[in-house]
Design a protein around this motif. Sequence first.
Motif, PDB file in Angstrom:
ATOM      1  N   GLU A  97       0.831  -1.210   0.000  1.00  0.00           N
ATOM      2  CA  GLU A  97       0.000   0.000   0.000  1.00  0.00           C
ATOM      3  C   GLU A  97       0.862   1.256   0.000  1.00  0.00           C
ATOM      4  O   GLU A  97       0.512   2.276  -0.591  1.00  0.00           O
ATOM      5  N   SER A  98       2.040   1.154   0.651  1.00  0.00           N
ATOM      6  CA  SER A  98       2.889   2.349   0.786  1.00  0.00           C
ATOM      7  C   SER A  98       3.620   2.705  -0.512  1.00  0.00           C
ATOM      8  O   SER A  98       4.201   3.781  -0.610  1.00  0.00           O
ATOM      9  N   ILE A  99       3.612   1.810  -1.490  1.00  0.00           N
ATOM     10  CA  ILE A  99       4.369   2.091  -2.719  1.00  0.00           C
ATOM     11  C   ILE A  99       3.571   3.025  -3.628  1.00  0.00           C
ATOM     12  O   ILE A  99       2.525   2.647  -4.157  1.00  0.00           O
ATOM     13  N   ASN A 100       4.047   4.242  -3.785  1.00  0.00           N
ATOM     14  CA  ASN A 100       3.407   5.206  -4.673  1.00  0.00           C
ATOM     15  C   ASN A 100       4.217   5.267  -5.966  1.00  0.00           C
ATOM     16  O   ASN A 100       5.167   6.036  -6.097  1.00  0.00           O
ATOM     17  N   LEU A 101       3.841   4.415  -6.911  1.00  0.00           N
ATOM     18  CA  LEU A 101       4.613   4.298  -8.156  1.00  0.00           C
ATOM     19  C   LEU A 101       4.742   5.627  -8.867  1.00  0.00           C
ATOM     20  O   LEU A 101       5.781   5.943  -9.450  1.00  0.00           O
ATOM     21  N   ASN A 102       3.654   6.378  -8.836  1.00  0.00           N
ATOM     22  CA  ASN A 102       3.635   7.653  -9.539  1.00  0.00           C
ATOM     23  C   ASN A 102       4.785   8.548  -9.087  1.00  0.00           C
ATOM     24  O   ASN A 102       5.349   9.305  -9.868  1.00  0.00           O
ATOM     25  N   LYS A 103       5.151   8.400  -7.804  1.00  0.00           N
ATOM     26  CA  LYS A 103       6.229   9.209  -7.238  1.00  0.00           C
ATOM     27  C   LYS A 103       7.594   8.574  -7.488  1.00  0.00           C
ATOM     28  O   LYS A 103       8.512   9.245  -7.945  1.00  0.00           O
ATOM     29  N   LEU A 197      -9.262   7.714 -14.684  1.00  0.00           N
ATOM     30  CA  LEU A 197      -8.974   8.257 -13.343  1.00  0.00           C
ATOM     31  C   LEU A 197      -7.552   7.934 -12.888  1.00  0.00           C
ATOM     32  O   LEU A 197      -7.096   8.437 -11.865  1.00  0.00           O
ATOM     33  N   ALA A 198      -6.860   7.053 -13.624  1.00  0.00           N
ATOM     34  CA  ALA A 198      -5.478   6.725 -13.252  1.00  0.00           C
ATOM     35  C   ALA A 198      -4.645   8.006 -13.296  1.00  0.00           C
ATOM     36  O   ALA A 198      -4.849   8.835 -14.186  1.00  0.00           O
ATOM     37  N   PRO A 199      -3.728   8.172 -12.334  1.00  0.00           N
ATOM     38  CA  PRO A 199      -2.977   9.431 -12.271  1.00  0.00           C
ATOM     39  C   PRO A 199      -2.339   9.822 -13.611  1.00  0.00           C
ATOM     40  O   PRO A 199      -2.329  10.998 -13.972  1.00  0.00           O
ATOM     41  N   ASN A 200      -1.872   8.822 -14.390  1.00  0.00           N
ATOM     42  CA  ASN A 200      -1.201   9.195 -15.641  1.00  0.00           C
ATOM     43  C   ASN A 200      -2.171   9.582 -16.751  1.00  0.00           C
ATOM     44  O   ASN A 200      -1.755  10.131 -17.768  1.00  0.00           O
TER      45      ASN A 200
END
Length: 203
Positions: A97-103, A197-200
């Motif tokens: 859950e902690s993995i923010n791929l976008n970042k 809705l995906a961040p990318n």
Amino acid sequence: MKRLLLTLLLTLPFAAQAVDMENGKKLSRSCALCHGQLGQGTPGPASPRLAGTPAGYMVQQVEAYINGDRPNLRMVITSSLHSLSEDDIDDIAAYYESINLNKIAPGLSMIPQWPGNIAQGEAIYGEECKSCHRKNGMGKSRKGIPALALQYSQYLFRQIKMFQWRKRVHDDEPDDETFDNFSDQQIESILAYVSSLAPNNKR
Ligand code: HEC
Ligand code: HEC
């Protein structure tokens, strides 16, 4: 005072419980073979993304695979899921859950925009899905509701077919009829909206 403390403890969010991220990271190595090194998964029906998945949802799903409610013997055996303790599973879920791929790895975070009628999908989603999966498609960790906006469309398509075929239970409700009347074309529209809705892909 005692009661206040108890109330406070009971209302702590899932992530605030003591979890061992290092242990979760270590154990996640056995998942990387299929789900990718950072849990990014692969586009397609069979390698869902785990990075960013609400932990409450993930714990429930791993348990469902262990007890056979969701069939996937290969994963259960390859990762020796039976030998994981409840704490281990909590740790793995908190780590993913902690993995923010976008970042940390934007190159791996891409969810392809699924073709389909986004406006039709938005209308259906607003009426039938938003109340639980949220307006932003990110789900609700403590309620065990997954983040559809971070997931690959082909995998989601297959899961919705599994719900329609009664091979997987949606929302803990064996008689759930949410998807019964949707045509494949309507499912494609929902996924077109959800992937937007995906961040990318955010418009
Ligand atoms: C041999 C390949 C393989 C390995 C190793 C593996 N998985 Fe999976 N996993 C899959 C496949 C395939 C699916 C999709 C199955 C389905 O349709 O239900 C899946 C689905 C999942 C899901 C459901 C995702 C969702 O959005 O509902 C979770 C959670 C999961 N895996 C966790 C793990 C964890 C944790 C590990 C390591 C301890 C792991 N998996 C190791 C192949 C694997
Ligand atoms: C009343 C709450 C609720 C509503 C409304 C709802 N869902 Fe769900 N959904 C859930 C829960 C809870 C789960 C986790 C299911 C489980 O226990 O396996 C889930 C799981 C899913 C999954 C599986 C995701 C994965 O990663 O495997 C998909 C796909 C899904 N829902 C799509 C939808 C769509 C599309 C709609 C609207 C047409 C919808 N849901 C409406 C509560 C809801």
